[in-house]
Each structure stands twice: as C-alpha cells, then as structure tokens.
Write a protein that holds these residues in place. Structure first.
Motif, mmCIF file in Angstrom:
data_model
loop_
_atom_site.group_PDB
_atom_site.id
_atom_site.type_symbol
_atom_site.label_atom_id
_atom_site.label_comp_id
_atom_site.label_asym_id
_atom_site.label_seq_id
_atom_site.Cartn_x
_atom_site.Cartn_y
_atom_site.Cartn_z
ATOM 1 N N GLY A 49 51.432 39.340 35.264
ATOM 2 C CA GLY A 49 50.910 38.169 35.962
ATOM 3 C C GLY A 49 50.447 38.499 37.365
ATOM 4 O O GLY A 49 51.012 39.367 38.039
ATOM 5 N N LYS A 50 49.394 37.819 37.824
ATOM 6 C CA LYS A 50 48.860 38.038 39.170
ATOM 7 C C LYS A 50 49.126 36.798 40.004
ATOM 8 O O LYS A 50 48.772 35.692 39.627
ATOM 9 N N ASN A 51 49.764 36.998 41.158
ATOM 10 C CA ASN A 51 50.099 35.897 42.055
ATOM 11 C C ASN A 51 48.973 35.714 43.070
ATOM 12 O O ASN A 51 48.508 36.685 43.673
ATOM 13 N N ASP A 130 42.774 42.854 45.738
ATOM 14 C CA ASP A 130 43.949 43.040 44.868
ATOM 15 C C ASP A 130 44.988 43.915 45.552
ATOM 16 O O ASP A 130 44.649 44.965 46.121
ATOM 17 N N TYR A 131 46.270 43.521 45.412
ATOM 18 C CA TYR A 131 47.414 44.266 45.931
ATOM 19 C C TYR A 131 48.429 44.403 44.795
ATOM 20 O O TYR A 131 48.899 43.401 44.245
ATOM 21 N N THR A 132 48.774 45.631 44.462
ATOM 22 C CA THR A 132 49.677 45.881 43.342
ATOM 23 C C THR A 132 50.819 46.781 43.795
ATOM 24 O O THR A 132 50.595 47.840 44.404
ATOM 25 N N CYS A 133 52.044 46.338 43.482
ATOM 26 C CA CYS A 133 53.243 47.131 43.766
ATOM 27 C C CYS A 133 53.777 47.672 42.434
ATOM 28 O O CYS A 133 54.095 46.902 41.521
ATOM 29 N N ARG A 145 51.758 42.013 41.051
ATOM 30 C CA ARG A 145 50.348 41.987 41.433
ATOM 31 C C ARG A 145 50.051 40.727 42.234
ATOM 32 O O ARG A 145 50.550 39.638 41.929
ATOM 33 N N TYR A 146 49.202 40.908 43.246
ATOM 34 C CA TYR A 146 48.778 39.798 44.098
ATOM 35 C C TYR A 146 47.265 39.855 44.254
ATOM 36 O O TYR A 146 46.666 40.938 44.265
ATOM 37 N N TYR A 147 46.690 38.666 44.403
ATOM 38 C CA TYR A 147 45.295 38.596 44.855
ATOM 39 C C TYR A 147 45.283 37.816 46.169
ATOM 40 O O TYR A 147 45.635 36.637 46.213
#
Length: 326
Positions: A49-51, A130-133, A145-147
């Motif tokens: 999922g992307k937050n 996009d930022y993904t850890c 995951r973040y947008y």
C-alpha cells in the motif's frame, strides 16, 4: 504463493508429528528426520500500500518507517518528480550509513535504537514524488511507501476591474483552487498553468442587473479556505471612460493645430525661397562721367579764381616794371 508455501510447511510438520506418534515417540526415528524439515523459512512480508502525504511548501515533513527486530539492512529510496533518484542506506553488520545523490534538505540521522524516520526540511516543489522505506530482517522483508504531495498556498485577491466587474483570483496555487460565487454567476473560471507546476485561477462575476454589484467570492484549496465580499460600481467606470474620451479629444485638437501651424510655417518659407531676387541697379559709364564732370568743372573754376586772385595780389605788391620775368 507465500501463503501457499506456509501451508505446505505446516502440513509437512503435521505429517512428521503423526509419524513420530505412530513410532511411539521413537527417539531414533526422530533423529533420522532431517533438521531442515523441522523449521520453516520465514515468509517475506510485503506492504504494497502507498500512503499519501500532503505538505505545505516551506514546512517540514517527517516520514516514518517502523523498525523491525534483528534488522540487517534499511534503505530509503526516493524518486522525486524533479531531479534524479536518491538513496539512503544502513547496514547493521558494518554499522554504517551512506547517502547517494540526496540534497541537504533531506535529513536522516539513523540510530538502530530509535527510529528510521526521514525528515525533509523546508519542503519544495522539487521534493514531490515517491518515498519508499525497505527493511531486511531475519524475520523477512518489510516495505513502507509514501507519495509526497507539495501544496502551494495561492495568492488570493478580490477586486473590481476597469468595467466595474468583480474579479476573484487565486494565483499560483498547487493544486488549482476552486473559485465560486455566493450569488449565482454564469462565469467560467480561467486557468493559466506555470512552469513550476502551479496554476492561476481567475473568475469574473458576469451575472448582474443593477448599477451596484455586491458579490462574495469563496475559494477552496487543500491549504486554505477563503471568503471575501466586494461592492463594485459600474457607473464609475462610465465616468472614467468619459474622462478618457475628453482627454483624447483635447489631445487630438492640439495635435491637429500643431500640424496646421507646422505646414503653414514651412509653406511661408517655401514662398520666400521661390520669389526671384530683385535685380540690383546698374550704372553706365556715362552716368559715372556725368557724376564726375560737375566736380571737375568746379575744381577748374576754383583754380581759375585762385590764379586771378594770385595775379592781382602780385601786381599790387610789385611796382610796375618789376614783375618777374616769365
């Protein structure tokens, strides 16, 4: 596929347990079972999922990444809209961190005993993306995951144009603002995009039937909600237009008079230039002679008179017979 693998593993363990019971807990049989069948590999856990995170431009943002026990590797992968990708990493075996192609606005002081949150200072439009850890641990792999969406506060204004029409403007906002009028209007908002991704929205109040317009504009935007009223007088515009017309007429008259004066002045100069010069009077040699002859006659007469007087004077001063010889 990961859930199916876990089910197979559990079924295998149950089968082995039943075999062990049927052998009356035979220790020899237990020792013959391969050791790798007694343990199942940990399934890989993936959070796909992307937050969505919205941040106002110029503020600070923090993106969390939950730590897991027995951490081996942690990586932040950043893919902004502007610029190349950025990577921040930590290796537990070496207890080191590294960063690749990341700007100074991204701050990450990782400590295994604290958290893996990523801090972005003074967020700009370039940080949107996009930022993904990603975390690798002994229990499995994890991902968050973040947008990141950057909001730009629009410059809001409500004014009367030169025709006395209310105009509501939300300039350079991101995303585009929604502009509405409290009283119904058939106007369609106009949008103008800019290179930095912001959009200006302008709406004119066009539905009115009186000389005085009292309008209220409302603006809706993720960064701000705004409402303001204004009163416009279209009749004032007519007066201003009349003043403009009068000034233009006066200027036209002045320019026309200047042009007429200019052509009149140059026409007089042309007339003077085309008039033939008057011939200068000429004198003939006879006129010169006539002018000289009276003077010559006068001089001669004067000489005769002078000579006569001289002779008379000489005769009186000398006795007769004593005249000088001539």
């Amino acid at each position: 596929m990961k859930i199916a693998g876990k089910t197979v593993c559990v079924s295998l363990l149950l089968t082995i347990a039943m075999a062990m019971r049927s052998a009356d807990q035979n220790t020899k049989a237990k020792s013959d079972i391969p050791a790798h069948l007694l343990t199942c590999p940990s399934p890989s856990i993936s959070l796909s999922g992307k937050n969505g995170v919205s941040v106002t431009i110029g503020s600070n943002s923090q993106l969390a990444c939950k730590l897991r026990p027995n951490l081996t590797v942690l990586t932040w992968k950043i893919s902004p809209k502007v610029g190349g990708p950025c990577t921040l990493g930590y290796r537990a075996d070496l207890n080191t961190t590294d960063r690749t192609n990341c700007s100074d606005s991204i701050n990450w002081k990782f400590r295994p005993d604290l958290d893996a949150a990523l801090e972005i200072r003074q967020v700009g439009i370039a940080q949107e993306g996009d930022y993904t850890c990603e975390i690798a641990a002994t229990e499995g792999n994890y991902q968050e995951r973040y947008y990141l969406t950057v909001l730009v506060h629009p410059r809001l204004s409500l004014y009367c144009d030169d025709r006395g029409t209310p105009v509501c403007e939300a300039a350079a906002g991101k995303p585009p603002a929604q502009v509405l009028w409290v009283v119904g209007s058939n106007s369609t908002p106009e949008e103008e995009g800019h290179k930095n991704g912001t959009v200006t929205v302008l709406s004119r109040f066009t539905e009115h039937s009186s000389n005085v317009i009292n309008a209220t504009c409302m603006v809706f935007h993720p960064a701000v909600n705004w409402s303001k009223s204004i009163v416009c007088h279209p009749s004032n515009n007519d007066i201003s237009l009349l003043s403009v017309y009068i000034i233009l007429c006066l200027l036209s008259i002045i320019i026309l008079m200047a042009v007429i004066w200019f052509f009149k002045l140059h026409s007089d100069r042309l007339c003077h230039k085309t008039k033939p010069p008057e011939p200068s009077p000429t004198q003939s040699p006879q006129d010169d002679t006539m002018e000289v002859e009276p003077y010559t006659t006068y001089v001669q007469k004067e000489n005769v008179i002078y000579n006569s007087v001289s002779d008379l004077t000489m005769g009186q001063s000398h006795p007769q017979g004593l005249w000088p010889a001539t």
